[in-house]
Scaffold this active site. Structure first.
Site, PDB file in Angstrom:
ATOM      1  N   PHE A 187       0.845  -1.185   0.000  1.00  0.00           N
ATOM      2  CA  PHE A 187       0.000   0.000   0.000  1.00  0.00           C
ATOM      3  C   PHE A 187       0.883   1.238   0.000  1.00  0.00           C
ATOM      4  CE2 PHE A 187       0.914  -0.984   4.392  1.00  0.00           C
ATOM      5  CZ  PHE A 187       1.146   0.247   4.984  1.00  0.00           C
ATOM      6  N   CYS A 188       0.304   2.363  -0.409  1.00  0.00           N
ATOM      7  CA  CYS A 188       0.981   3.655  -0.377  1.00  0.00           C
ATOM      8  C   CYS A 188      -0.098   4.730  -0.296  1.00  0.00           C
ATOM      9  CB  CYS A 188       1.894   3.848  -1.589  1.00  0.00           C
ATOM     10  SG  CYS A 188       1.024   3.814  -3.169  1.00  0.00           S
ATOM     11  N   THR A 189       0.275   5.987  -0.466  1.00  0.00           N
ATOM     12  CA  THR A 189      -0.677   7.080  -0.263  1.00  0.00           C
ATOM     13  C   THR A 189      -1.837   7.049  -1.247  1.00  0.00           C
ATOM     14  OG1 THR A 189       1.161   8.435   0.517  1.00  0.00           O
ATOM     15  CG2 THR A 189      -0.910   9.577   0.019  1.00  0.00           C
ATOM     16  N   ILE A 249      -4.105   4.621   0.427  1.00  0.00           N
ATOM     17  CA  ILE A 249      -4.666   4.996   1.732  1.00  0.00           C
ATOM     18  C   ILE A 249      -5.772   6.018   1.576  1.00  0.00           C
ATOM     19  CG2 ILE A 249      -4.111   5.987   3.995  1.00  0.00           C
ATOM     20  CD1 ILE A 249      -1.115   5.117   3.266  1.00  0.00           C
TER      21      ILE A 249
END
Length: 268
Positions: A177-179, A206
């Protein structure tokens, strides 16, 4: 009451051989609409965050979606009381997110997308390695429980961390996952190229997870760093309370006049 500013974040990996020719018309259209932010263009796609009135942002998104290659562009929305960017930039890049590994192309190979509604169930599974694709200072502000922080200073350091610490024979199921989704999407392409058999990533990152879920059901802990003047967002995608040093990226106390780690007075 003044209309809140809409901040729209979006990206798409899609072949754009004419990306250089796209720059001028996009920049002029953004200026005409009074938008600010950054749009990155490369042969591999587009990556952007723009801010302005809803009408202005929606006009630009409609303009982009008029290109069949960008017709299904996914947009993550958040709001602020002012535009969190100083000016409008449209830049040409080798990559829309710099991994610096030749041959890695999410347009050809990418991990399985996981919708936010399915994410909690996936990351609760014991045989899954959950990897945070963001930088160390971002991960220290907030993350998902049991996630592995590779403690990188830049995204292009992640492949070396993977090579040195992960094994396709041992880590058969990896979720990332990342922003906003772009870094983990590209990282899944790298993992697949290294022979990892089962790779997942959170669709929309996210920001999409927080936007589509109920805070009471959220597994997210802490705040989410964003690359603009807001610095971080809370569970409701409102400006957070975290202050960081602009030089060393350490999280500092909101009452500090300078960074206790490096002495800098440049605090965000």
């Amino acid at each position: 009451m003044e209309e809140p500013i809409l901040i729209a974040a979006f990206y798409k990996f899609v072949p754009l051989p004419d990306y250089r020719e796209m720059r001028g018309p996009l920049l002029r259209a953004c200026h005409a609409a009074g938008l600010r932010g950054t749009i990155l263009l490369a042969r591999e796609g587009i990556n952007a965050t723009i801010a302005g009135t809803r009408a202005a942002v929606e006009t630009m998104i409609s303009c982009l979606r008029a290109d069949p290659r960008l017709g299904d562009l996914m947009v993550k929305e958040s709001f602020h009381n002012c535009i969190p960017f100083g000016r409008m930039k449209v830049r040409l890049k080798r990559e829309i997110v710099a991994m610096k590994v030749p041959g890695i192309d999410p347009n050809k190979q990418v991990g399985a997308y996981v919708e936010p509604t399915d994410w909690n169930r996936l990351i609760a599974q014991d045989d899954l390695l959950l990897l945070d694709a963001r930088n160390d200072y971002e991960a220290r502000m907030g993350s998902f429980p049991r996630s592995l922080n590779p403690e990188t200073g830049a995204f292009h350091e992640l492949p070396r961390f993977i090579d040195d610490n992960l094994d396709p024979q041992r880590h058969k199921r990896v979720a990332m996952f990342c922003t906003g989704g772009i870094r983990c999407e590209k990282a899944t392409a790298y993992l697949l190229a290294q022979g990892f058999p089962e790779v997942y990533h959170l669709r929309g990152g996210i920001l999409n997870y927080l936007a589509t879920g109920e805070p009471a059901e959220s597994l997210w802990q802490g705040e989410c760093f964003v690359f603009d003047e807001r610095v971080s967002l809370d569970q409701r995608l409102q400006k957070g309370r975290i202050v960081i040093c602009d030089d060393c990226k350490a999280v500092v106390n909101v009452n500090d006049a300078e960074c206790p780690h490096c002495g800098s007075g440049s605090l965000l």
